[in-house]
Design a protein around this motif. Structure first.
Motif, short mmCIF file in Angstrom:
data_model
loop_
_atom_site.label_atom_id
_atom_site.label_comp_id
_atom_site.label_asym_id
_atom_site.label_seq_id
_atom_site.Cartn_x
_atom_site.Cartn_y
_atom_site.Cartn_z
N CYS A 97 0.85 -1.19 0.00
CA CYS A 97 0.00 0.00 0.00
C CYS A 97 0.88 1.24 0.00
O CYS A 97 0.61 2.21 -0.72
N ALA A 98 1.93 1.22 0.79
CA ALA A 98 2.91 2.31 0.82
C ALA A 98 4.25 1.71 1.21
O ALA A 98 4.40 1.15 2.28
N GLU A 99 5.21 1.83 0.33
CA GLU A 99 6.55 1.33 0.64
C GLU A 99 7.17 2.15 1.76
O GLU A 99 6.88 3.34 1.91
N SER A 100 8.02 1.52 2.51
CA SER A 100 8.77 2.25 3.54
C SER A 100 10.25 2.14 3.24
O SER A 100 10.72 1.14 2.68
N PHE A 101 10.98 3.17 3.61
CA PHE A 101 12.42 3.15 3.40
C PHE A 101 13.06 1.97 4.15
O PHE A 101 14.00 1.34 3.67
N ASP A 142 6.72 7.86 3.28
CA ASP A 142 8.12 8.10 3.63
C ASP A 142 8.79 9.14 2.75
O ASP A 142 9.81 9.72 3.15
N ILE A 143 8.26 9.39 1.57
CA ILE A 143 8.86 10.41 0.70
C ILE A 143 8.61 11.81 1.24
O ILE A 143 9.29 12.77 0.86
N ILE A 144 7.67 11.94 2.20
CA ILE A 144 7.29 13.25 2.73
C ILE A 144 7.66 13.40 4.20
O ILE A 144 8.34 14.34 4.60
N ASN A 145 7.20 12.47 5.04
CA ASN A 145 7.50 12.56 6.47
C ASN A 145 7.58 11.17 7.07
O ASN A 145 7.56 10.16 6.34
N LEU A 150 12.91 13.25 -0.66
CA LEU A 150 12.73 12.99 -2.09
C LEU A 150 13.96 12.29 -2.66
O LEU A 150 13.85 11.39 -3.49
N LYS A 151 15.15 12.73 -2.22
CA LYS A 151 16.38 12.07 -2.67
C LYS A 151 16.43 10.62 -2.18
O LYS A 151 16.84 9.72 -2.91
N ARG A 152 16.02 10.42 -0.94
CA ARG A 152 16.02 9.05 -0.40
C ARG A 152 15.04 8.16 -1.16
O ARG A 152 15.33 6.99 -1.41
N ALA A 153 13.89 8.72 -1.53
CA ALA A 153 12.92 7.94 -2.30
C ALA A 153 13.49 7.52 -3.65
O ALA A 153 13.32 6.38 -4.10
#
Length: 465
Positions: free
Chosen positions: A72-76, A138-141, A157-160
């Protein structure tokens, strides 16, 4: 690619109402990050995008079947070899069942390598009297419930981008290295698969395929190398528009602008306004695109969106991903099918039986009932058949992990089981057993006539593939 894109550019969305966007405190830092992203290599190629478009066009004709699945939403934190490999394994297992049972090639589209942003129904979240900004991916907070964690951070954004690249690199390495070889499906076995009630049924299919491939090798006098690998495509909701714009590029030998951060971006239910920023951004892309269609979608709005997003009636350009809920699909889907069929647009219909069946337990845990997911999916097949349409794919939120997030399935998970292994920060996913059971259910539906028309049209493609 769409040709009617006058006055469009990758940044023209900025003059439209952009919903579901975070507010960054440091605008200069955001611009620095976006400028850096624009200089980085693309994550995918335009010819991969064009290949997918051709495959989706064939799926719309019933010659392929699309399996779109992932988190549903990937996590780092889940960008690890174990998690990525498990996700790849369950996608391979599921597609194997569908290929064998539907007698047609399966187009594998992962919700991964970029699914880091999530729309939210509220800008804030309140716990025990404390109100903070909502977690938006995770791309935002960060999901931690602290004021510092919930501040939108441009550096994410760079990490994503980095995590997406690492994910793609591992998937491609595994696939090219023979991991997806149909002769060795034992590579795909998850450690806990042997204890599944579905194990015997799955391994019977594997043995049948192995026997068939061995026979074909003997008859041909050589090994069919095309069985060694498969193609995986990526997809995610194109939600965070500054990030998507930064990865939108032109290429030397193809016309138009491509989002080279994913093969198949889609527009979500909350951002499908005809004059909104997301529709404006997506209308000019050369990629195939998806549009989520929910129970509040009217015939007039849908046909307007279809005309706006696919003005040239390009095969493979537009997929309509329906998400109504088991109790509403019977009333909502038929008039929309009729309306779109009347336009003559060659859209691909995909059923997302997950999002319309989300509920909360008495304890406040978000879950989905396997029975409702299956009921919506089975109704979708029946409705398309009765309306003379083709259901060309399914869209699942799934994981290769042994989680307990959805109620029901082969092991009969109960509400009391949810807290035992509930890992998702956003929406509940099918675990590996529930995903396989869903695939078997699709196959049984096909054999009982629910996919009769699609099977007939697909048989001309050379049988199983």
């Amino acid at each position: 690619m769409p040709t009617s894109v006058q006055s469009w550019s990758p940044s023209s969305w900025r003059s439209h109402d952009a919903r579901q966007q975070p507010t960054y405190e440091n605008k200069d830092e955001l611009q620095d990050v976006l400028g850096h992203l624009q200089t980085l290599p693309p994550l995918i190629t335009s010819w991969e995008v064009e290949n997918l478009k051709a495959e989706l066009a064939r799926a719309a004709q019933g010659e392929r079947f699309v399996l779109q699945g992932g988190d549903c939403a990937e996590s780092f934190a889940d960008c690890t070899a174990d998690v990525i490999t498990s996700r790849l394994k369950i996608m391979l297992q599921t597609s194997l069942i569908l290929t064998y049972g539907l007698n047609k090639r399966v187009v594998r589209v992962g919700r991964f390598a970029g699914q880091y942003a999530k729309p939210r129904s509220s800008d804030t979240e309140t716990r025990d009297g404390t109100t903070l900004p909502s977690y938006r991916g995770d791309i935002i907070n960060d999901p931690a419930f602290t004021e510092e964690a919930r501040v939108p951070d441009p550096r994410r954004l760079k990490r994503a981008y980095m995590k997406s690249g690492l994910t793609l690199n591992l998937v491609r390495s595994l696939v090219e290295g023979g991991f997806a070889d149909l002769r060795h499906p034992e590579y795909w076995d998850l450690d806990f698969m042997q204890h599944s009630p579905l194990a015997d049924e799955y391994h019977a299919i594997v043995e049948s395929i192995e026997d068939t491939l061995g026979f074909l090798d003997v008859v041909a006098g050589r090994r069919a190398d095309s069985m060694d690998r498969v193609t995986f495509y990526t997809s995610h909701e194109a939600l965070l528009l500054p990030y998507e714009e930064a990865l939108t590029r032109t290429v030397p030998h193809n016309q138009g602008a491509y989002n080279l951060g994913t093969h198949f971006p889609w527009i979500g239910k909350r951002t499908n306004q005809l004059d909104g920023a997301h529709v404006e951004y997506m209308r000019g892309l050369a990629n195939p695109i998806g549009l989520k269609v929910g129970p509040n979608m009217s015939r007039e709005k849908l046909t307007s969106l279809v005309a706006h997003l696919d003005p040239e009636k390009e095969p493979g350009r537009l997929a309509l991903i329906t998400r109504f809920g088991a109790d509403q699909i019977g009333d909502r889907l038929p008039p929309l099918l009729e309306a779109v069929q009347a336009t003559g647009h060659p859209v691909l219909w995909i059923c997302d039986p997950m999002h319309g069946n989300t509920e909360k337990t008495n304890g406040g845990i978000k879950t989905r009932r396997f029975a409702n997911i299956l009921r919506e999916l089975e109704q979708a097949f029946d409705i398309h058949t009765s309306e003379g349409s083709i259901l060309g794919g399914v869209h699942f939120e799934l994981t290769g992990e042994n989680v307990t997030e959805c109620i029901g399935g082969a092991r009969g998970l109960q509400e009391t089981d949810l807290e035992r292994a509930y890992k998702s920060h956003v929406d509940p996913r099918l675990n590996y057993e529930q995903t396989l059971e869903m695939a078997f259910s699709v196959v049984r539906k096909a054999r009982n006539g629910g996919l009769k028309r699609e099977r007939t049209r697909g048989m001309g493609e050379g049988g199983r593939g």
